[in-house]
Scaffold this motif. Structure first.
Motif, short mmCIF file in Angstrom:
data_model
loop_
_atom_site.label_atom_id
_atom_site.label_comp_id
_atom_site.label_asym_id
_atom_site.label_seq_id
_atom_site.Cartn_x
_atom_site.Cartn_y
_atom_site.Cartn_z
N GLN A 36 -4.95 21.76 6.05
CA GLN A 36 -4.96 20.67 4.94
C GLN A 36 -4.21 19.56 5.64
N VAL A 37 -4.56 18.44 4.99
CA VAL A 37 -3.99 17.23 5.59
C VAL A 37 -3.49 16.54 4.35
N GLN A 38 -2.12 16.19 4.34
CA GLN A 38 -1.66 15.42 3.19
C GLN A 38 -1.65 13.76 3.50
N LEU A 39 -1.86 13.07 2.46
CA LEU A 39 -1.92 11.61 2.58
C LEU A 39 -1.07 11.02 1.58
N THR A 40 -0.38 9.96 2.25
CA THR A 40 0.81 9.06 1.33
C THR A 40 0.53 7.63 1.53
N GLU A 41 -0.02 7.19 0.25
CA GLU A 41 -0.48 5.56 0.05
C GLU A 41 0.71 5.00 -0.16
N SER A 42 0.84 3.69 0.32
CA SER A 42 1.80 2.56 -0.18
C SER A 42 1.33 1.16 0.02
N GLY A 43 2.08 0.37 -0.79
CA GLY A 43 1.60 -0.98 -0.46
C GLY A 43 0.85 -1.89 -1.44
N GLY A 44 0.59 -0.91 -2.69
CA GLY A 44 -0.12 -1.66 -3.86
C GLY A 44 0.66 -2.61 -4.61
N GLY A 45 0.32 -3.25 -5.30
CA GLY A 45 1.11 -4.06 -6.52
C GLY A 45 0.06 -5.13 -7.00
N LEU A 46 0.76 -6.21 -7.53
CA LEU A 46 0.21 -6.89 -8.29
C LEU A 46 0.30 -8.51 -7.48
N VAL A 47 -0.79 -9.14 -7.29
CA VAL A 47 -0.94 -10.17 -6.57
C VAL A 47 -1.81 -11.39 -7.28
N GLN A 48 -1.65 -12.69 -7.06
CA GLN A 48 -2.76 -13.55 -7.63
C GLN A 48 -3.74 -13.86 -6.49
N ALA A 49 -5.10 -14.18 -7.28
CA ALA A 49 -6.17 -14.53 -6.55
C ALA A 49 -5.69 -15.35 -5.09
N GLY A 50 -6.42 -14.83 -4.14
CA GLY A 50 -6.20 -15.70 -3.05
C GLY A 50 -5.16 -15.24 -2.00
N GLY A 51 -4.34 -14.34 -2.68
CA GLY A 51 -3.08 -13.58 -1.97
C GLY A 51 -3.69 -12.44 -1.05
N SER A 52 -2.72 -11.93 -0.57
CA SER A 52 -2.91 -10.85 0.47
C SER A 52 -1.95 -9.57 -0.01
N LEU A 53 -2.57 -8.44 0.47
CA LEU A 53 -1.52 -7.04 0.63
C LEU A 53 -2.03 -6.31 1.72
N ARG A 54 -1.01 -5.54 1.91
CA ARG A 54 -1.55 -4.43 3.22
C ARG A 54 -1.02 -3.12 2.55
N LEU A 55 -2.25 -2.30 2.64
CA LEU A 55 -1.93 -0.92 2.22
C LEU A 55 -1.69 -0.15 3.59
N SER A 56 -0.92 1.03 3.42
CA SER A 56 -0.64 2.13 4.25
C SER A 56 -1.03 3.50 3.95
N CYS A 57 -1.29 4.26 4.84
CA CYS A 57 -1.57 5.72 4.46
C CYS A 57 -1.09 6.52 5.71
N ALA A 58 -0.24 7.32 5.33
CA ALA A 58 0.45 8.19 6.42
C ALA A 58 -0.20 9.52 6.14
N ALA A 59 -0.74 10.15 7.20
CA ALA A 59 -1.28 11.46 7.14
C ALA A 59 -0.17 12.36 7.75
#
Length: 118
Positions: free
Chosen positions: A1-24
């Motif tokens: 089995q693989v465990q996955l942990t996501e991070s990096g979400g949030g609230l941003v205005q249109a036109g902005g940027s975010l980076r999501l991460s997923c560690a296995a």
């Protein structure tokens, strides 16, 4: 089995940027691909992007092509989703997933919320 942990979400205005991460972690030796999916409010889960672990080939949904970039850190068994020029329609819960058998997404993360305000 693989465990996955996501991070990096949030609230941003249109036109902005975010980076999501997923560690296995766990049984990662047989990973063939990692990918991102999203589920907008009231809608079905949909494919966003994927990267093949060996050759590094990438695949994108038409709706994010040219705005989102998927990448990986092989040693850390981590994938990233850089999201630029975000739009309100990108609002969704984003999930990371792993393929250990070609064509089958067999492990999923808990999801991280991305909200884009207009």
């Amino acid at each position: 089995q693989v465990q996955l942990t996501e991070s990096g979400g949030g609230l941003v205005q249109a036109g902005g940027s975010l980076r999501l991460s997923c560690a296995a972690s766990g049984s990662t030796r047989r990973m063939q691909a990692m990918g991102w999916f999203r589920q907008p409010p009231g809608k079905e889960r949909e494919f966003v992007a994927a990267i093949r672990w060996g050759p590094g080939s990438t695949y994108y949904a038409d709706s994010v092509q040219g705005r989102f970039t998927i990448s990986r850190h092989n040693v850390m068994d981590t994938t990233y989703l850089q999201m630029n020029n975000l739009k309100p329609e990108d609002t969704a819960v984003y999930f990371c997933a792993v393929q250990r058998v070609a064509g089958t997404w067999d492990s999923w993360g808990q999801g991280t919320q991305v909200t884009v305000s207009s």
